[in-house]
Design an enzyme around this catalytic site. Structure first.
Site, PDB file in Angstrom:
ATOM      1  CE  LYS A   8       6.967  -3.361   9.756  1.00 40.47           C
ATOM      2  NZ  LYS A   8       8.782  -4.097   9.301  1.00 40.47           N
ATOM      3  NE  ARG A   9      -0.363  -1.097   1.238  1.00 40.86           N
ATOM      4  CZ  ARG A   9      -0.047  -2.667   1.410  1.00 40.86           C
ATOM      5  NH1 ARG A   9       1.100  -3.014   0.695  1.00 40.86           N
ATOM      6  NH2 ARG A   9      -0.721  -3.306   1.348  1.00 40.86           N
TER       7      ARG A   9
END
Length: 312
Positions: free
Chosen positions: A250-251
């Protein structure tokens, strides 16, 4: 009836790795005529604001992967947000406390990750038991300097199980796991306790999750037994990797559903992901309901899945 579940930590928008896990969990339960529970694992509320949980449920509805109960839909075993279940976790924490299995730990992160600390082959730290035998006087002295986290004492015991996809796996709790956290110093209950309590109380019979959680299973099976709870069957799926071999994150914004929605229909996303997972021979559009008719774990690779270049 088979009761499956999808239990995301909504710290951002879904990416293909999250979606792959949800798809396989949904298909595994539905192919057996079962139902799916959605549990929001937002123990760390600072990392998991409610807006991402709401977006996640909208995304699942859009993809045709709606849960039968849980999330904002509710159901008989709620609440389905872990941030609202602390009182329930406390009851089971107290059981372990009364058995004399819980003790305070004052070790700092740097101490835990020191070069001479025992490590597993995968790099994870095995707790050395530094605080296991502190005297009441030592606990009182250390408590004046910093609040402790709380660990559970594990026995010298090997626990094994047969995974629904990856086969037999075992660990010696003392050697391969060590005493693990039940509660953080700020009072937040740890994942290992919460997930066991939740799956048992929500009637989950089948857990489908990523292979990165395989090593958590023996300690969780021990917790089920120690707490007098019924354990589900476990099936661990291969991890989905980016075309260059990186784990989706997600980062990094890897193929988030936010971007995919602008390029593809729900059926195109599901069909391409099913192709990557070995569920069909071409990346043709499909609905989850269509895939459930012929779903089999035998089609899914046992090694990590590298997304073909240009598939998304």
């Amino acid at each position: 009836m088979t009761v499956g579940r999808y239990a995301p930590s909504p710290s951002g928008r879904m990416h293909l790795g999250n979606l792959c896990c949800c798809l396989l969990a949904w298909l595994s339960a539905k192919s057996k005529g079962g139902k799916v529970v959605l549990r929001i694992e937002d123990l760390d509320q600072a990392r998991c604001p409610r807006k991402f949980a709401e977006l996640l449920q909208q995304d699942l509805d859009w993809l045709g992967l709606s849960a039968d109960e849980g999330g904002d839909k509710g159901g008989p075993d709620g609440p389905y947000y872990q941030s609202e279940r602390s009182g329930i976790y406390q009851q089971f924490y107290d059981i372990l406390w009364k058995k004399g299995l819980v003790y305070p730990c004052f070790c700092s992160r740097s101490q835990l990750h020191a070069a001479d600390a025992p490590h597993r082959s995968d790099g994870q730290v095995v707790y050395a038991g530094t605080c296991r035998h502190l005297t009441p006087e030592e606990v009182a002295e250390k408590s004046r300097r910093r609040p402790p986290a709380w660990r559970v004492r594990v026995p010298e015991e090997t626990i094994g199980f047969t995974d629904g996809h990856l086969g037999y796996y075992e660990e010696n709790l003392a050697r391969d796991c060590g005493d693990f956290y039940l509660r953080r110093a700020d009072g937040v209950f740890a994942y290992q306790l919460a997930v066991v309590v939740d799956d048992a109380l929500m009637g989950v019979t089948e857990v489908v999750r990523g292979a990165d959680l395989l090593s958590s299973t023996p300690r969780q099976l021990w917790l089920y037994r120690t707490l007098g709870l019924q354990a589900p069957e476990f099936t661990h799926m291969p991890l989905l990797l980016a075309p260059d071999g990186r784990r989706l994150s997600k980062r990094d914004g890897d193929e988030s559903l936010e971007h995919l929605q602008a390029k593809y229909t729900p059926e195109e996303i599901i069909g391409r992901l099913a192709y990557a997972c070995g569920l069909q021979k071409a990346p043709d559009p499909r609905t989850p309901a269509e895939l459930a008719e012929n779903f089999s774990w035998e089609k899914v690779p046992r090694r990590d899945i590298v997304l073909p270049e240009g598939l998304f």
